[in-house]
Design an enzyme around this catalytic site. Structure first.
Site, short mmCIF file in Angstrom:
data_model
loop_
_atom_site.label_atom_id
_atom_site.label_comp_id
_atom_site.label_asym_id
_atom_site.label_seq_id
_atom_site.Cartn_x
_atom_site.Cartn_y
_atom_site.Cartn_z
CG HIS A 42 -11.32 -10.48 -2.10
ND1 HIS A 42 -12.68 -10.58 -1.94
CD2 HIS A 42 -11.00 -9.18 -1.86
CE1 HIS A 42 -13.17 -9.39 -1.59
NE2 HIS A 42 -12.17 -8.52 -1.54
CB SER A 100 -9.90 -20.36 -4.18
OG SER A 100 -9.71 -20.44 -2.79
CD GLU A 118 -6.22 -9.88 -6.00
OE1 GLU A 118 -5.90 -8.83 -5.41
OE2 GLU A 118 -6.74 -10.87 -5.43
N GLY A 149 -13.79 -6.90 -5.98
CA GLY A 149 -14.80 -7.94 -6.01
C GLY A 149 -16.03 -7.63 -5.18
CG ASP A 169 -11.11 -15.93 -0.42
OD1 ASP A 169 -11.52 -15.24 -1.38
OD2 ASP A 169 -10.20 -16.77 -0.53
#
Length: 284
Positions: A42, A100, A118, A149, A169
């Site tokens: 994500h 990230s 994404e 994902g 996440d």
């Protein structure tokens, strides 16, 4: 509870915890010459303006990276995280925040690879544009998938080099995400049991949040580390993020000692009231 776009929350206290741990994990992978992959399920937009409308609307970064920006007494793991953020702000002003993907991208070596998922259309497009703007080397090492994902991760496991850091996440706006985290992790471990998996979760007043943390810490047959950072007591109206946690499967042995230094310091630096505290536990 949350706005989907991470720009609203970029650089907040949850990002500080997540990215302090991420930087440590990346440094551990770099210690061996063997190439590795970073997979982010994500990924968001990858990089965020702290001067833009979304970030300034809530100003969450002020209670996260903003509190740390001028500190010179941070423990090593937090100092390494701050260095990663400052590298995106060479003039010394706190203008941009790396998500990230861009924290990972800055650490990749020539043969390392970055795989980013994404699903949100606008975010995926922004992510692809940001990778293109980062230059040819970034594009050569990175693939952006406009995909779910959770569902698509299995197609990448095990990765060709048999070394990978997988970050899971989601936004958890959809409460089904809590259950999907557990299902995705269990499936991933059957396909790639030696991978390092880092799962972020929010501390909010929602039953699913509490249950996820409990279920993850009851995992058997794997080595794991659980770290959480709570910055305040839950708000009386039941809204907002009062903390977050990271659950790492197959963590490097150095991570626990590093967080023993970092977490007490972060409680003091980011704590907003008497409810500020941390948890650090491990097994395996």
């Amino acid at each position: 509870m949350f706005s989907y776009r991470h720009a609203f929350h970029a650089g907040n206290h949850a990002d500080v915890l997540k990215h302090t741990i991420l930087v440590h994990l990346l440094a551990h992978f770099e210690q061996k010459e063997t190439p590795f992959w970073v997979i982010d399920t994500h990924a968001g937009a990858g990089v965020y303006s702290l001067e833009g409308e979304w970030a300034t609307k809530r100003g969450e970064f002020a209670e996260g990276i903003g509190r740390l920006w001028d500190r010179t007494d941070a423990p090593p793991a937090v100092a390494a995280y701050l260095e990663a953020v400052r590298a995106l702000n060479p003039d010394g002003r706190m203008r941009r925040y790396p998500g990230s993907p861009f924290i990972a991208l800055a650490r990749l070596r020539d043969r390392d690879r970055l795989r980013l998922f994404e699903l949100h259309g606008n975010e995926s497009e922004a992510l692809a544009n940001n990778i293109r703007e980062a230059g040819r080397d970034a594009q050569r090492r990175t693939i952006v998938y406009a995909d779910d994902g959770f569902a698509a991760l299995k197609a990448l496991l095990p990765p060709p080099p048999r070394r990978a850091l997988v970050l899971i996440d989601p936004s958890y706006e959809d409460k089904r995400d809590y259950a999907r985290v557990g299902v995705t992790l269990r499936d991933a471990l059957t396909r790639f049991p030696t991978g390092c998996y880092a799962i972020w979760y929010p501390q909010v007043q929602r039953r699913e949040s509490r249950e996820l943390a409990f279920k993850l810490t009851r995992m058997r047959g794997v080595s794991w580390l659980h770290a959480s950072l709570t910055v305040r007591d839950p708000s009386p109206d039941g809204l907002g993020l009062h903390g977050s946690g990271m659950f790492v499967v197959n963590p490097p042995w150095t991570l626990h000692a590093s967080l023993q230094q970092s977490l007490p310091w972060l409680v003091k630096a980011l704590g907003q009231d008497g409810g500020a505290r941390y948890v650090l536990e491990s097994a395996g």
